[in-house]
Design a protein around this motif. Structure first.
Motif, mmCIF file in Angstrom:
data_model
loop_
_atom_site.group_PDB
_atom_site.id
_atom_site.type_symbol
_atom_site.label_atom_id
_atom_site.label_comp_id
_atom_site.label_asym_id
_atom_site.label_seq_id
_atom_site.Cartn_x
_atom_site.Cartn_y
_atom_site.Cartn_z
ATOM 1 N N ILE A 210 47.136 32.044 42.120
ATOM 2 C CA ILE A 210 45.749 31.808 41.735
ATOM 3 C C ILE A 210 44.924 31.490 42.974
ATOM 4 O O ILE A 210 45.336 30.675 43.805
ATOM 5 C CB ILE A 210 45.670 30.621 40.751
ATOM 6 N N SER A 211 43.782 32.125 43.114
ATOM 7 C CA SER A 211 42.927 31.824 44.256
ATOM 8 C C SER A 211 41.504 32.289 43.995
ATOM 9 O O SER A 211 41.262 33.128 43.130
ATOM 10 C CB SER A 211 43.468 32.518 45.505
ATOM 11 N N HIS A 212 40.559 31.732 44.756
ATOM 12 C CA HIS A 212 39.193 32.247 44.659
ATOM 13 C C HIS A 212 38.936 33.261 45.766
ATOM 14 O O HIS A 212 37.851 33.820 45.849
ATOM 15 C CB HIS A 212 38.177 31.097 44.719
ATOM 16 N N ASP A 213 39.950 33.478 46.598
ATOM 17 C CA ASP A 213 39.762 34.326 47.763
ATOM 18 C C ASP A 213 40.383 35.693 47.489
ATOM 19 O O ASP A 213 41.592 35.856 47.491
ATOM 20 C CB ASP A 213 40.435 33.650 48.968
ATOM 21 N N LEU A 214 39.535 36.671 47.255
ATOM 22 C CA LEU A 214 40.038 37.983 46.867
ATOM 23 C C LEU A 214 40.859 38.629 47.983
ATOM 24 O O LEU A 214 41.847 39.311 47.708
ATOM 25 C CB LEU A 214 38.872 38.894 46.454
ATOM 26 N N ASN A 215 40.468 38.395 49.225
ATOM 27 C CA ASN A 215 41.258 38.948 50.335
ATOM 28 C C ASN A 215 42.703 38.522 50.231
ATOM 29 O O ASN A 215 43.625 39.320 50.375
ATOM 30 C CB ASN A 215 40.709 38.418 51.666
ATOM 31 N N LEU A 216 42.882 37.239 50.006
ATOM 32 C CA LEU A 216 44.214 36.674 49.950
ATOM 33 C C LEU A 216 44.976 37.213 48.749
ATOM 34 O O LEU A 216 46.126 37.637 48.850
ATOM 35 C CB LEU A 216 44.082 35.152 49.876
ATOM 36 N N VAL A 217 44.313 37.206 47.605
ATOM 37 C CA VAL A 217 44.967 37.675 46.383
ATOM 38 C C VAL A 217 45.349 39.139 46.534
ATOM 39 O O VAL A 217 46.443 39.559 46.155
ATOM 40 C CB VAL A 217 44.030 37.482 45.172
ATOM 41 N N ARG A 218 44.468 39.883 47.150
ATOM 42 C CA ARG A 218 44.756 41.302 47.336
ATOM 43 C C ARG A 218 45.974 41.487 48.232
ATOM 44 O O ARG A 218 46.827 42.329 47.986
ATOM 45 C CB ARG A 218 43.536 41.966 47.980
ATOM 46 N N TYR A 219 46.059 40.661 49.284
ATOM 47 C CA TYR A 219 47.192 40.784 50.200
ATOM 48 C C TYR A 219 48.500 40.418 49.511
ATOM 49 O O TYR A 219 49.525 41.073 49.704
ATOM 50 C CB TYR A 219 46.975 39.876 51.422
ATOM 51 N N VAL A 220 48.445 39.405 48.664
ATOM 52 C CA VAL A 220 49.671 38.837 48.119
ATOM 53 C C VAL A 220 50.187 39.582 46.890
ATOM 54 O O VAL A 220 51.386 39.758 46.717
ATOM 55 C CB VAL A 220 49.422 37.346 47.773
ATOM 56 N N SER A 221 49.276 40.051 46.027
ATOM 57 C CA SER A 221 49.690 40.390 44.654
ATOM 58 C C SER A 221 50.076 41.842 44.439
ATOM 59 O O SER A 221 49.566 42.742 45.100
ATOM 60 C CB SER A 221 48.549 40.072 43.681
ATOM 61 N N ASP A 222 50.956 42.031 43.451
ATOM 62 C CA ASP A 222 51.260 43.376 42.971
ATOM 63 C C ASP A 222 50.196 43.829 41.995
ATOM 64 O O ASP A 222 49.784 44.978 41.961
ATOM 65 C CB ASP A 222 52.618 43.397 42.255
ATOM 66 N N ARG A 223 49.792 42.889 41.139
ATOM 67 C CA ARG A 223 48.715 43.194 40.187
ATOM 68 C C ARG A 223 47.684 42.077 40.269
ATOM 69 O O ARG A 223 47.995 40.947 40.640
ATOM 70 C CB ARG A 223 49.264 43.281 38.763
ATOM 71 N N ILE A 224 46.446 42.382 39.897
ATOM 72 C CA ILE A 224 45.368 41.405 39.971
ATOM 73 C C ILE A 224 44.692 41.285 38.612
ATOM 74 O O ILE A 224 44.466 42.287 37.929
ATOM 75 C CB ILE A 224 44.297 41.818 41.012
ATOM 76 N N GLY A 225 44.388 40.048 38.231
ATOM 77 C CA GLY A 225 43.528 39.826 37.083
ATOM 78 C C GLY A 225 42.279 39.108 37.558
ATOM 79 O O GLY A 225 42.363 38.160 38.332
#
Ligand SMILES: Nc1ncnc2c1ncn2[C@@H]1O[C@H](COP(=O)(O)OP(=O)(O)O)[C@@H](O)[C@H]1O
Ligand SMILES: Nc1ncnc2c1ncn2[C@@H]1O[C@H](COP(=O)(O)OP(=O)(O)O)[C@@H](O)[C@H]1O
Ligand code: SF4
Ligand SMILES: [Mg+2]
Ligand SMILES: [Mg+2]
Lengths: 273, 360, 342
Positions: A210-225
């Protein structure tokens, strides 16, 4: 294989009631969330603060009881379990919290904090627990001598390693990471992210990141909600969400991070969908 | 953590003269209470009715202009021209002051019988450093024994109030709902009734002729019964905000049962408050006991407490004639002031605001 | 404005008019804790930087590098246990860093914004009232109406919507981003020429963070000097003119913002840029990291303080402190591997 599934999960906080106790003001912090998480997968949840990410995490962890909806872990419904029955599934379902200085009891030593789950959820002997605590500390890169230290003697990055070790020693299958790096320096953030990747591969973990930082979430995740006002408005494989955002909120989030100037890319240049 | 705090407190003592003197006073008073039998020359009930209201005796080191051993004079009761009783020194009769003399037996800490006293003048004379009461009992000895009651009643009382206040406040804040309502209404009822009336009413409900030991424990129970309420309310407030902290959420994820969360996660984190509360509320216990005993409802003669010692000072004429009988009041004042000063210092030290600035 | 304790030193600032006006110059600023005792240590060593009107300068580095202390020293706010040395020139007035006269610059000459808005806003009073008090104290504005007009204007300037309504609100009625804007407006109330902001956006979301940074850029463009403190190099580099990189109390690199990001010189700056850009580009399976952590200044290693973490370490780095050099025009750095030996 599906590890976690929620159906129409909701949490409404009653802020005010009338004389007869009927709610007059309700905060729909989470309002009908359906999500699935496969084994060994990282699902990123992104959204502005106040959109209900932490509340959702707490519902999954059963720190809060849902107003409606279902949570299934490993094919078993857990949202209505009693505290006692929950003890069986708690080791499988662990969490790392946002602010490492808030999530550690300032009066517990590091060793006590990391061993707390073992103490409550397992019947390990004292020596066996200690061994597991030391193992966990070593794995997350903490020197064994700080087991007797208190959180205030540690740096922010070390504290978050304690938070990770504490979840890890229980050998969980799913770890919910609620903004695990938001309170950390950018450089320490990278260390922690790498550590989380390593641990995932070694232990076949699944994450909800969980994060408010899309850059980070994009780097980390396989899927995004993408979460907006208690709902997931858009969900899919990372590439699809980032390259073809359907919801305006997703576009806003993307714009916010798009202007970041980094080496090897002019502002607003390629590499950001 | 604790060691760091103690060191800070120590540093504070050396920069703040008031605080240092308060700490010294309290230490001395507790030592006196602990070794009351030893530091007082007489047993608390050792009376000599011929020396009623004997004035404080001076210690002389000169005899006939020559330096000698410290000694006291013998005094004799006569009447002055207005037929008032006065004590005048008897020429030529002196009693040498000696250290470690044998005298009345006392029990040390209730364990062993002992008859050694720090100082005294032996059998033949009497020494009244702070004067005597109406029955010729040494006021110094009575104040020393009185310290046993007055200085401990606060500690024991606060300990009991803390136990109940912390537990009930912790439970109230953590669970909320109807449990919270019940506990909060009870505290309100206790707090609504003015403390002193409650004290009197509760005392009146029990036989007046109980022995002093029973009364002593009874007063403690009454005082802590009144005292836990305000503590419980504050602890509840603190727990309400503490339970929103992430470490409580983390503890639940780690499977900690409620009992563990309340006693190990929540209550210890209110320590900075309740330590201050304890030191600031001890004076209330001391004063409460004094008030009851002053009214004759507390510790009964011959046992001594600072409150019942003041009973003799209830008449203005007695005070005019024998001003030293007010001395127990001075001890109450010193003890109460010292606890307040220490409490204030602890508050400064443990102020969470300060905690923030020292960790930045 | 007269400052009895200050030693006005006629700087060469009455120079050519087209030269940008220098607002702040910091020369050899050091902050030492517990001086003279056995546990004495320097938390800031020989900091040198300057800010001109209309420019935004950012100080970056991980926590514990001495950023906050450097900023606090500019206005005499360092903790009592600390002793400052060096020279601080505000406009045309020069001060000893230890001078108590620095305190009088707060508010009127230097506005300050902190990380947590609630430390500066009083939750009990409406914005109107808080502005009124500050305006009366700093600018002698007695008239309510006038104070209100000024505060509305300030709130408008920091981009708060419907300022004439907002001014009646209480801090808790504002969102995190709005509060931070209100606090910036409050810092501007004394019409300072320099604004210091210490991690003003750490408590905010990525989206808001960026917008608040853009506000600081706008204020700089309007003529203010801005000193920004942050641990997030890519974030501030975007909006700043110059960036000063601090490591364990030392200034390790000082150069134009875009150069620092596009061609960082010091290995520490390189590390900071590399981790951040890898996250954005997302093309590496693992993030490049700077191993280890910043040593606390009382346990700083000898030689170059960065050597235990440095991927380019040379032999002499362990024993000798690197002198400052200028490997690229306009960029000063202290590193043996960047021509420190020339
Ligand atoms: N215990 C609570 N009582 C009332 N409202 C709450 C409570 N917890 C959260 N909320 C509200 O729910 C919304 C979502 O909060 P949260 O889940 O913390 O969001 P996020 O983690 O995305 O920032 C917010 O508007 C918040 O004010
Ligand atoms: N009050 C203090 N007492 C002792 N040391 C301090 C104090 N404040 C700061 N320091 C030291 O100075 C160093 C730099 O602090 P600071 O300027 O706050 O760093 P930054 O803002 O870069 O995170 C800290 O690592 C700490 O060791
Ligand atoms: S001086 Fe040496 S250790 Fe320091 S940054 Fe340069 S190469 Fe690395
Ligand atoms: Mg949250
Ligand atoms: Mg700082």
């Amino acid at each position: 294989m599906t590890l976690l599934r929620t159906i129409d999960l909701a949490k409404h906080f009653v802020l005010d009631t009338d004389m007869r106790g009927r709610p007059t003001e309700v905060e729909k912090a989470v309002d009908g969330v359906d999500l699935t998480l496969a084994e060994n997968e990282i699902l990123g949840l992104v959204g502005e603060s106040g959109c209900g990410k932490t509340t959702l995490a707490r519902l999954l962890l059963r720190i809060l009881r849902p107003t409606r909806g279902e949570v299934h872990l490993d094919g078993r419904r857990i949202d209505h379990l009693s505290e006692r029955s929950l003890r069986e599934i708690r080791p499988k379902l662990q969490a790392v919290f946002q602010d490492p200085s808030e999530s550690l009891n300032p009066r517990f030593t590091i060793g006590e904090s990391i061993g707390e789950g073992l103490r409550h959820l397992t019947d390990l002997s004292h020596d066996e627990s200690r061994r597991r605590v030391h193992e966990g500390m070593e794995r997350v890169g903490l020197p064994a001598r700080i087991a007797d230290h208190y959180p205030h003697q540690l740096s922010g990055g070390q504290r978050q390693r304690v938070g990770i070790a504490r979840a890890l020693v229980l050998r969980p299958r799913l770890v919910i990471l609620d903004e695990p790096t938001s309170a950390l320096d950018v450089s320490i953030q990278a260390q922690i992210i790498n550590l989380l990747f390593d641990l995932k591969d070694e232990n076949r973990l699944s994450y909800i990141f969980i994060s408010h930082d899309l850059n980070l979430v994009r780097y980390v995740s396989d899927r995004i909600g993408v979460m907006v006002a208690g709902r997931i408005v858009e969900m899919g494989p990372t590439r699809d969400v980032v390259e073809n955002p359907e919801h305006t909120e997703t576009r806003t989030l993307l714009e916010a991070v798009a202007r970041e100037r980094v080496a090897g890319s002019a502002p607003g240049g390629p590499g950001r969908g | 953590m604790l060691r760091r705090r103690l060191r800070q407190f120590w540093d504070m003592c050396w920069t703040n003269g008031f605080l240092l003197s308060a700490v010294v006073c309290l230490t001395l008073l507790y030592l006196v209470a602990l070794f009351a039998g030893f530091v007082s020359p007489y047993h608390y009930d050792n009376e000599d009715r011929t020396r009623s209201y004997h004035p404080p005796t001076r210690i002389h080191v000169f005899d006939d202009g020559r330096l000698t051993r410290p000694h006291v004079r013998e005094y004799e009761l006569t009447f002055d021209e207005d037929y008032r009783r006065v004590f005048v020194p008897v020429e030529g009769v002196r009693h040498d002051l000696r250290l470690f003399v044998r005298g009345d037996t006392y029990s040390f800490l209730g364990l062993l019988e002992w008859d050694l006293h720090l100082f005294g003048v032996g059998e033949e004379g009497r020494i009244y450093l702070l004067g005597a009461d109406s029955r010729g009992r040494d006021l110094l000895s009575r104040i020393a024994y009185g310290a046993q009651v007055s200085m401990t009643i606060g500690l024991v009382g606060v300990a009991i109030a803390l136990l109940f206040g912390l537990l009930l406040g912790g439970i109230s804040g953590y669970y909320g709902g109807w449990i919270d309502t019940v506990i909060q209404r009870s505290t309100e009822i206790i707090m609504i009734i003015p403390g002193f009336f409650l004290l009197l009413a509760l005392r009146a409900a029990f036989p007046p002729d109980w022995d002093s030991i029973r009364v002593y424990f009874f007063i403690i129970v009454i005082l802590s019964f009144i005292g836990w309420a305000s503590l419980a309310r504050v602890i509840r407030g603190m727990v309400l905000s503490l339970r929103e902290k992430e470490f409580v959420a983390a503890a639940r994820v780690l499977g900690a049962p409620d009992r563990f969360i309340i006693t190990r996660h929540l209550i210890p984190n209110t320590a900075s408050y309740f330590v201050v509360y304890a030191s600031i509320s001890i004076p209330g216990y001391i004063l409460g006991e004094s008030a009851l005993s002053l009214l004759g409802l507390g510790i009964q003669d011959p046992h001594a407490s600072w409150g019942n010692l003041l009973q003799e000072a209830m008449s203005i004429t007695q005070i005019q004639l024998h001003p030293w009988i007010l001395l127990p009041g001075f001890f109450i004042f010193v003890a109460v002031m010292s606890f307040n000063i220490v409490g204030d210092a602890l508050r400064d030290l443990l102020d969470p605001q300060q905690e923030v600035t020292t960790t930045i | 404005m007269s400052l009895p304790n200050a030693q006005p030193e006629n700087n060469a600032s009455g120079a050519a008019a087209e030269e940008p006006r220098r607002i702040l110059e910091v020369r050899n600023l050091s902050v030492e804790f517990y001086p003279g005792s056995t546990r004495a240590f320097h938390a800031v060593v020989d900091a040198n930087f300057e800010i001109e009107a209309g420019k935004m300068v950012s100080v970056v580095g991980e926590s514990g590098c001495g950023k906050t202390l450097s900023a606090l020293a500019l206005v005499g706010l360092t903790p009592p246990a600390a002793r400052c040395r060096g020279t601080i020139v505000h406009g045309s007035r020069s001060f000893e860093a230890s001078s108590s006269a620095l305190a009088r610059l707060r508010g009127r000459d230097v506005g300050m914004v902190f990380q947590e808005p609630m430390t500066a806003l009083n939750p009990l009073f409406s914005l109107d009232r808080q502005f009124r008090e500050v305006l009366r104290y700093l600018r002698g504005v007695e008239d309510r109406k006038e104070a209100r007009d000024i505060s509305t204007e300030l709130l408008d300037r920091v981009g708060l919507d419907r300022p004439e309504r907002r001014v009646n609100q209480f801090p808790h009625q504002l969102s995190g981003g709005q509060r931070q804007r209100a606090m910036i407006a409050l810092a501007l109330a004394g019409e300072p020429s320099l604004l210091i902001a210490d991690e003003p956006t750490t408590a905010l979301d990525a989206t808001l963070e960026r917008r608040v940074m853009e506000l600081f850029r706008k204020l700089a463009d309007e003529g203010l000097g801005v000193l920004m403190i942050s641990h997030d190099l890519p974030l501030v580099a975007d909006v700043s003119d110059r960036v000063v990189v601090m490591y364990s109390g030392y200034t390790v690199e000082n150069g134009p913002a875009h150069q620092l990001v596009d061609a960082p010189q010091h290995p520490y700056t390189r590390g900071l840029v590399a981790s951040a850009s890898a996250i954005v580009l997302g093309d590496t399976p693992r993030l490049p990291v700077i191993p280890g952590e910043v040593p606390s200044p009382d346990r700083r290693p000898g030689g170059c303080p960065f050597h235990p973490r440095c991927p380019e370490k040379l032999d002499r780095c362990e024993s000798e402190f690197p002198p400052e050099s200028e490997p690229v025009a306009g960029v000063r750095t202290a590193c043996w591997a960047r021509g420190g030996d020339q």
